[in-house]
Design a protein around this motif. Structure first.
Motif, mmCIF file in Angstrom:
data_model
loop_
_atom_site.group_PDB
_atom_site.id
_atom_site.type_symbol
_atom_site.label_atom_id
_atom_site.label_comp_id
_atom_site.label_asym_id
_atom_site.label_seq_id
_atom_site.Cartn_x
_atom_site.Cartn_y
_atom_site.Cartn_z
ATOM 1 N N GLN A 67 13.626 25.395 5.787
ATOM 2 C CA GLN A 67 13.320 26.419 5.279
ATOM 3 C C GLN A 67 14.151 27.289 5.936
ATOM 4 O OE1 GLN A 67 10.567 27.037 3.449
ATOM 5 N NE2 GLN A 67 9.376 24.708 3.278
ATOM 6 N N THR A 68 14.954 27.214 6.733
ATOM 7 C CA THR A 68 15.701 27.940 7.650
ATOM 8 C C THR A 68 17.211 28.343 6.923
ATOM 9 O OG1 THR A 68 15.107 28.146 9.688
ATOM 10 C CG2 THR A 68 16.714 28.903 9.020
ATOM 11 N N ILE A 69 17.318 27.288 5.641
ATOM 12 C CA ILE A 69 18.619 27.005 5.845
ATOM 13 C C ILE A 69 18.637 28.052 4.189
ATOM 14 C CG2 ILE A 69 20.430 25.673 4.177
ATOM 15 C CD1 ILE A 69 19.984 23.553 6.773
ATOM 16 N N LEU A 70 17.594 27.257 3.295
ATOM 17 C CA LEU A 70 16.839 27.315 2.228
ATOM 18 C C LEU A 70 16.703 29.037 2.163
ATOM 19 C CD1 LEU A 70 13.998 25.806 0.730
ATOM 20 C CD2 LEU A 70 16.021 25.342 -0.126
ATOM 21 N N LYS A 71 16.343 29.940 3.085
ATOM 22 C CA LYS A 71 16.224 31.408 3.154
ATOM 23 C C LYS A 71 17.391 32.284 3.940
ATOM 24 C CE LYS A 71 11.694 30.972 4.321
ATOM 25 N NZ LYS A 71 10.473 31.230 5.774
ATOM 26 N N MET A 72 18.528 30.894 3.988
ATOM 27 C CA MET A 72 20.126 31.868 4.553
ATOM 28 C C MET A 72 20.865 32.019 3.298
ATOM 29 S SD MET A 72 20.786 30.848 7.975
ATOM 30 C CE MET A 72 22.782 31.272 8.123
ATOM 31 N N ALA A 73 20.557 30.316 2.420
ATOM 32 C CA ALA A 73 21.351 30.234 1.083
ATOM 33 C C ALA A 73 20.606 31.795 -0.136
ATOM 34 C CB ALA A 73 20.816 28.854 0.573
ATOM 35 N N ALA A 74 19.701 31.336 0.107
ATOM 36 C CA ALA A 74 19.083 32.635 -1.094
ATOM 37 C C ALA A 74 20.060 34.259 -0.514
ATOM 38 C CB ALA A 74 17.612 32.712 -0.608
ATOM 39 N N ALA A 75 20.237 34.275 0.627
ATOM 40 C CA ALA A 75 20.635 35.467 0.896
ATOM 41 C C ALA A 75 21.976 35.547 1.131
ATOM 42 C CB ALA A 75 20.186 35.974 3.257
ATOM 43 N N ARG A 153 22.261 36.129 7.572
ATOM 44 C CA ARG A 153 21.899 36.743 6.476
ATOM 45 C C ARG A 153 20.546 35.987 6.281
ATOM 46 N NH1 ARG A 153 24.411 40.699 3.943
ATOM 47 N NH2 ARG A 153 23.468 39.693 1.406
ATOM 48 N N LYS A 154 19.700 36.001 6.023
ATOM 49 C CA LYS A 154 18.804 35.349 6.188
ATOM 50 C C LYS A 154 17.345 36.234 5.361
ATOM 51 C CE LYS A 154 15.116 32.304 8.691
ATOM 52 N NZ LYS A 154 14.830 31.761 9.645
ATOM 53 N N LEU A 155 16.823 35.494 4.491
ATOM 54 C CA LEU A 155 15.998 36.002 3.772
ATOM 55 C C LEU A 155 14.846 36.198 4.182
ATOM 56 C CD1 LEU A 155 15.725 37.304 0.662
ATOM 57 C CD2 LEU A 155 14.109 35.008 -0.197
ATOM 58 N N GLU A 156 13.806 37.741 4.597
ATOM 59 C CA GLU A 156 12.691 37.244 4.669
ATOM 60 C C GLU A 156 11.708 36.940 3.304
ATOM 61 O OE1 GLU A 156 10.484 39.762 8.240
ATOM 62 O OE2 GLU A 156 12.529 40.881 7.469
ATOM 63 N N ALA A 157 11.112 35.745 3.220
ATOM 64 C CA ALA A 157 10.127 35.062 2.732
ATOM 65 C C ALA A 157 8.941 34.419 3.215
ATOM 66 C CB ALA A 157 10.825 34.810 1.393
ATOM 67 N N PRO A 158 8.043 34.199 2.290
ATOM 68 C CA PRO A 158 7.320 32.435 2.879
ATOM 69 C C PRO A 158 8.088 31.606 2.766
ATOM 70 C CG PRO A 158 6.608 34.436 0.912
ATOM 71 C CD PRO A 158 7.718 34.567 1.468
ATOM 72 N N ASP A 159 7.501 30.278 3.043
ATOM 73 C CA ASP A 159 8.939 29.774 2.980
ATOM 74 C C ASP A 159 8.322 28.679 1.219
ATOM 75 O OD1 ASP A 159 9.333 28.903 5.663
ATOM 76 O OD2 ASP A 159 7.204 27.492 6.042
ATOM 77 N N ALA A 160 9.484 27.983 1.213
ATOM 78 C CA ALA A 160 9.507 27.330 -0.364
ATOM 79 C C ALA A 160 8.237 26.415 0.116
ATOM 80 C CB ALA A 160 10.926 26.513 -0.489
ATOM 81 N N ASP A 161 7.464 25.755 -1.361
ATOM 82 C CA ASP A 161 6.877 24.237 -1.332
ATOM 83 C C ASP A 161 7.355 23.590 -1.712
ATOM 84 O OD1 ASP A 161 5.117 23.205 -1.311
ATOM 85 O OD2 ASP A 161 3.830 23.880 -3.085
ATOM 86 N N LEU A 162 7.991 22.557 -0.395
ATOM 87 C CA LEU A 162 8.913 21.758 -0.838
ATOM 88 C C LEU A 162 7.977 20.308 -1.180
ATOM 89 C CD1 LEU A 162 11.160 22.101 2.146
ATOM 90 C CD2 LEU A 162 11.353 22.607 -0.914
ATOM 91 N N SER A 163 6.800 19.934 -1.288
ATOM 92 C CA SER A 163 5.976 19.005 -1.718
ATOM 93 C C SER A 163 5.999 19.074 -3.438
ATOM 94 C CB SER A 163 4.651 19.952 -0.750
ATOM 95 O OG SER A 163 3.893 20.674 -1.136
ATOM 96 N N ARG A 164 5.955 19.719 -4.162
ATOM 97 C CA ARG A 164 6.254 20.580 -5.222
ATOM 98 C C ARG A 164 6.981 20.393 -5.502
ATOM 99 N NH1 ARG A 164 5.606 24.811 -8.107
ATOM 100 N NH2 ARG A 164 5.692 26.525 -5.836
ATOM 101 N N LEU A 165 6.947 18.937 -6.569
ATOM 102 C CA LEU A 165 8.978 18.754 -7.702
ATOM 103 C C LEU A 165 8.577 19.796 -8.760
ATOM 104 C CD1 LEU A 165 7.749 14.979 -8.218
ATOM 105 C CD2 LEU A 165 9.610 15.648 -6.918
ATOM 106 N N GLY A 166 10.091 20.303 -8.956
ATOM 107 C CA GLY A 166 10.317 21.640 -10.286
ATOM 108 C C GLY A 166 10.357 21.782 -9.435
ATOM 109 N N ALA A 167 11.310 23.137 -10.472
ATOM 110 C CA ALA A 167 11.887 24.505 -10.163
ATOM 111 C C ALA A 167 11.034 25.471 -9.543
ATOM 112 C CB ALA A 167 12.244 25.565 -10.992
ATOM 113 N N GLN A 168 11.736 27.025 -9.009
ATOM 114 C CA GLN A 168 10.268 27.899 -8.026
ATOM 115 C C GLN A 168 11.576 29.106 -7.835
ATOM 116 O OE1 GLN A 168 9.212 26.903 -3.786
ATOM 117 N NE2 GLN A 168 8.619 24.508 -4.639
ATOM 118 N N ALA A 169 10.895 29.899 -7.483
ATOM 119 C CA ALA A 169 11.804 30.748 -7.227
ATOM 120 C C ALA A 169 11.578 31.342 -5.682
ATOM 121 C CB ALA A 169 11.847 32.789 -7.928
ATOM 122 N N LEU A 170 13.006 31.332 -4.417
ATOM 123 C CA LEU A 170 12.901 32.084 -3.736
ATOM 124 C C LEU A 170 14.130 33.138 -3.491
ATOM 125 C CD1 LEU A 170 11.637 31.374 -0.439
ATOM 126 C CD2 LEU A 170 14.294 29.962 -0.240
#
Ligand code: G16
Length: 542
Positions: A67-75, A153-170
């Motif tokens: 989750q940390t890496i996803l938010k940093m990648a987004a930012a 740089r890290k996005l402040e956002a709720p965690d991505a839902d990694l249990s759900r297959l498919g695309a989502q926005a972060l």
């Protein structure tokens, strides 16, 4: 989009030249530590507008780190992150996904075969667009970037839902959650004769695969039980656990004592194998017989043409320097080049990319090919199954026939673990200082005929790696290699690799420790192992 800037702190333990960072889990959990290393990767690799792959072996702290890496990648402007469901990808599967989806790189969360859990180890590795561990130029740039990080740089956002297959926005980035097994399984179906292996199992062939409560459980079930028809229960310890069930997920005779006992006992199945924490290492066993990784490489090289993906033959064989020289004789017999590289899978990358080598292997239970740019534990198991199905012989039969035809390299590795770093370095420095005077020195009835410190020049890019391990030759047949492990997290580990070539093993079917007893004694004496380390013997013998 809110980007939070958090203060940076120096990264201890990230050395130039290592493919990633491997430390105690507790160190990674200190606020800012993981973030610093990830920011250094993002700064050095310039992934702006590009696609990154993310996954790990499921060990403790994997989910939070993902989750940390996803938010940093987004930012940091990454356009898309392809992540394995639940944050899971084995190391070879991550390599397969990077290549299949043409990603710019990937981050793998794993400390490989090291134990996991809050008191265990954690790690972060960066792989480049070819799917392989970052080469030294890239790790050097990451290290330099880590010294000059201005902000995290890290996005402040709720965690991505990694249990759900498919695309989502972060934030501005897309997170695409994929089945962690799909790309890799599809690749295996192209390389191996699944019909022949299915027929093998249908004919009553029995196997045990020990996933060691690590990442290969779901991959092994998907392949062996679901696709190849092996009965349920073929895969044991199949449920991944954050602490690997409290075990050391390293597939070798010492850490798979139960599997070894099963295979040496009366009720042994035909075949057994195990893989490590992140799925890149493997151990192969037959009924009543252990296949050393060096022998496995040689047998695979000699038989690879039996698998559809390699039916045209192989271009070359590469092995790490401490791996036995059995594979070199295969290459000579096939009329193809043999390469001897420093320890570390990244050194195979250029040879594979250039089409100079097809099959690679290391004594440290790593085997693989040009299908990905990592070693691949389950690939090795499938290759053996394909060879067993095609030849209709037992593991012992194949190995004994191989030794009878090509000679046998008795082989063993002795590890002295957790010794004081200064003592380990003093031992290596003292030995290095005496290299030129060693030829002619006698010990335990053997005479040193040559001694050097292995250096390697990459034939593709010309880069040079020095001080890669001290080689002591006792004539042409016997050899000892001494080097310090690069993967430990406590003190230093001295690895002593011992081997002897026996052209006619039929006459001397010995236990390797017995066959090597004089090489072991001579090396201990010449290197002054007990004097330097205070240890009368090794902690682990494989
Ligand atoms: C890593 C590298 C391997 C290498 C091993 C050496 O393995 O990926 O290519 O052979 O380190 O370990 P050491 O320096 O301890 O001898 P892994 O499985 O930990 O990624």
């Amino acid at each position: 989009m809110t980007i939070k800037t958090i203060p940076t702190r120096p990264i201890e333990g990230q050395k130039p030249g290592t493919s990633g960072l491997r430390k105690k889990t507790r160190d990674f959990m200190v606020r800012g530590y993981l973030e610093n290393f990830v920011q250094a990767i993002l700064d050095a690799a310039d992934l702006t507008g590009k696609t990154l792959v993310l996954g790990g072996d499921g060990r403790f702290f994997n989910a939070e780190a993902a989750q940390t890496i996803l938010k940093m990648a987004a930012a940091n402007g990454v356009a898309r992150v392809i992540v394995g469901q639940g944050g899971i990808l084995s190391t070879p599967a991550a390599s397969a996904v990077i290549r299949a989806r043409q990603a710019a790189g990937g981050i793998v969360l794993s400390a490989s075969h090291n134990p996991g859990g809050p008191e265990g180890d954690f790690g972060v590795k960066y792989n480049t667009a070819n799917g392989g561990p970052a080469p030294e130029a890239v790790t050097g740039a990451i290290y330099q970037a880590s010294l000059h990080i201005a902000e995290i740089r890290k996005l402040e956002a709720p965690d991505a839902d990694l249990s759900r297959l498919g695309a989502q926005a972060l934030g501005p980035m897309t997170v695409e959650v994929i089945d962690p097994t799909a790309d890799w399984v599809a690749l295996m179906e192209r390389l191996f004769d699944f019909d022949a292996i299915r027929a093998l199992f249908a004919g009553g062939f029995t196997m045990r695969f020990d996933a060691m409560h690590a990442v290969t459980g779901p991959y092994a079930k998907a392949i062996f039980e679901d696709r190849l028809g092996a009965p349920p229960g073929t895969v044991i310890n199949a449920e991944p656990q954050p602490d690997f069930g409290g075990h050391h997920p390293d597939p070798n005779p010492a850490h798979c004592a139960d599997l070894m006992a099963l295979m040496m006992g009366e009720n042994a199945p035909d075949f057994a194998a195990a893989a490590d924490g992140d799925g890149d290492r493997n151990m192969i066993l037959g009924r009543g017989i252990y296949v050393s990784p060096s022998d496995s490489l040689a047998v695979i090289a000699a038989n690879a043409h039996l698998a559809p993906g390699y039916s045209e033959g192989i271009a070359g064989i590469a092995r790490s320097m401490p791996t036995s020289r059995a594979a070199d004789r295969m290459a000579a017999g096939l009329g193809i080049p043999a390469f001897e590289t420093p320890t570390g899978w990244k050194f195979f990358g250029n040879l594979l990319d250039a089409g100079m080598a097809t099959i690679c292997g290391e004594e440290s239970f790593g085997t693989g090919s040009n299908h990905v740019r990592e070693k691949d534990g389950l690939w090795a198991v499938l290759m053996w199954l394909n060879v067993l199905a095609a030849r209709g012989e037992s593991v012992a039969g194949i190995l004994r026939a191989h030794w009878a035809k090509h000679g046998r390299d008795y082989y063993s590795r002795h590890d002295y673990e957790g010794i004081a770093t200064e003592a380990a370095e003093a031992l290596m420095t003292a030995l290095r200082g005496r290299l030129t005077g060693l030829p002619g020195v006698e010990a335990a009835g053997l005479t040193i005929t040559a001694a050097d410190d292995f250096a390697y020049q990459d034939p593709v890019d010309g880069s040079v790696a020095e001080l890669q391990g001290i080689r002591l030759m006792f004539g042409e047949e016997a050899r000892a290699v001494l080097r310090l492990s690069g993967t430990g997290t406590e003190g230093a580990t001295l690895r002593v690799y011992l081997e002897r070539f026996e052209p006619d093993p039929g006459a001397h079917a010995l236990d390797p420790q017995a066959a090597l007893s004089d090489v072991i004694a001579a090396t201990r004496e010449i290197a002054g192992i007990e004097r330097h380390t205070g240890r009368a013997g090794p902690d682990v013998i494989t």
